[in-house]
Design an enzyme around this catalytic site. Structure first.
Site, mmCIF file in Angstrom:
data_model
loop_
_atom_site.group_PDB
_atom_site.id
_atom_site.type_symbol
_atom_site.label_atom_id
_atom_site.label_comp_id
_atom_site.label_asym_id
_atom_site.label_seq_id
_atom_site.Cartn_x
_atom_site.Cartn_y
_atom_site.Cartn_z
ATOM 1 N N ASP A 107 -0.504 38.436 60.240
ATOM 2 C CA ASP A 107 -0.174 38.181 58.833
ATOM 3 C C ASP A 107 -1.263 37.282 58.257
ATOM 4 O OD1 ASP A 107 1.444 38.241 56.527
ATOM 5 O OD2 ASP A 107 2.683 36.585 57.187
ATOM 6 N N VAL A 157 9.269 43.173 57.156
ATOM 7 C CA VAL A 157 9.711 44.229 58.074
ATOM 8 C C VAL A 157 10.535 43.652 59.216
ATOM 9 C CG1 VAL A 157 7.767 45.745 57.526
ATOM 10 C CG2 VAL A 157 7.574 44.156 59.436
HETATM 11 P P1 5GP Z 1 0.690 34.535 60.864
HETATM 12 O O1 5GP Z 1 0.463 33.301 61.682
HETATM 13 O O2 5GP Z 1 -0.307 35.631 61.121
HETATM 14 O O3 5GP Z 1 0.818 34.214 59.391
HETATM 15 O O4 5GP Z 1 2.137 34.997 61.218
HETATM 16 C C1 5GP Z 1 2.392 35.949 62.105
HETATM 17 C C2 5GP Z 1 3.865 35.880 62.445
HETATM 18 O O5 5GP Z 1 4.696 35.801 61.281
HETATM 19 C C3 5GP Z 1 4.269 37.165 63.130
HETATM 20 O O6 5GP Z 1 4.017 37.074 64.520
HETATM 21 C C4 5GP Z 1 5.727 37.223 62.806
HETATM 22 O O7 5GP Z 1 6.437 36.468 63.755
HETATM 23 C C5 5GP Z 1 5.855 36.567 61.451
HETATM 24 N N1 5GP Z 1 5.929 37.570 60.379
HETATM 25 C C6 5GP Z 1 4.988 37.845 59.446
HETATM 26 N N2 5GP Z 1 5.392 38.830 58.626
HETATM 27 C C7 5GP Z 1 6.617 39.198 59.056
HETATM 28 C C8 5GP Z 1 7.565 40.218 58.635
HETATM 29 O O8 5GP Z 1 7.364 40.990 57.692
HETATM 30 N N3 5GP Z 1 8.707 40.313 59.366
HETATM 31 C C9 5GP Z 1 8.983 39.502 60.412
HETATM 32 N N4 5GP Z 1 10.136 39.687 61.042
HETATM 33 N N5 5GP Z 1 8.123 38.542 60.845
HETATM 34 C C10 5GP Z 1 6.950 38.393 60.176
#
Ligand code: 5GP
Ligand code: MG
Length: 181
Positions: A107, A157
């Site tokens: 993300d 999601v």
């Molecule tokens: P980042 O550190 O890349 O911002 O976050 C990644 C983490 O955010 C993912 O491993 C997941 O746990 C959570 N995350 C980001 N988008 C979503 C989403 O649409 N649904 C869910 N369930 N978790 C998300």
């Protein structure tokens, strides 16, 4: 007291069959890298089902991976730049190992960046990464995965291990919560 079961309208984004076919091709790609005694590090909790399927697909492609887990939590939401905290670190000796980080969603990129640096600092020889979904639109860090399952729209999601308030991890498909933007 436990929350009652949640019930949101969910639109299927990737079906169980589509996911299974993609997991197999990801495993083929990882097998082609000829890693030495690969160690899979799954980022909890969201990747546990993906990792479980991926290691069995790796077996089908002739690999004998070990598996460990790192439990990471990030605070402040995807774009606010809050810190990533280790709730449970890997237990394996990483020194000189070929490691593949497995996560559910890339993300902002903060989680993957943190995990990669953590494993490098523990002496890994190679650190590759494999994410099921890539939400490119929301990236704030300069980081890309070596293996990506699917592109993901900028929507929330659930399913296939991914939750909304600890619900919906059991769904065999990946779905979009239709009311959550
Ligand atoms: P980042 O550190 O890349 O911002 O976050 C990644 C983490 O955010 C993912 O491993 C997941 O746990 C959570 N995350 C980001 N988008 C979503 C989403 O649409 N649904 C869910 N369930 N978790 C998300
Ligand atoms: Mg996660």
């Amino acid at each position: 007291m436990a929350e009652p079961p949640a019930s949101h309208p969910i639109a299927v984004l990737y079906s169980a069959e589509t996911i299974a076919a993609r997991v197999d091709s990801l495993a083929r790609g990882i097998a082609q890298r000829e890693l030495w005694a690969p160690l899979i590090v799954a980022v909890l909790k969201g990747s546990f089902i993906f990792a479980a399927d991926l290691i069995r697909a790796l077996h089908a492609h002739g690999l004998k991976p070990e598996i460990d887990f790192i439990f990471l939590a990030s605070y402040g939401g995807g774009t606010s730049g809050g810190p990533v905290e280790i709730l449970r670190d890997v237990q394996s000796d990483i020194t000189g190992r070929d490691v593949v980080i497995v996560d559910d969603i890339l993300d902002s990129g903060r989680t993957l960046l943190f995990a990669r640096e953590r494993l490098r600092s523990k002496g890994a020889r190679t650190v590759l990464s494999c994410v099921l979904l890539d939400k490119k639109a929301r990236r704030t860090e300069v980081v890309a995965a070596d293996f990506t399952g699917f592109e993901c729209p900028d929507r929330f999601v659930v399913g296939y291990g991914m939750d909304l308030g600890n619900h919906y991890r059991e769904l065999p498909y990946i779905g979009i919560i239709e009311t959550a933007g």
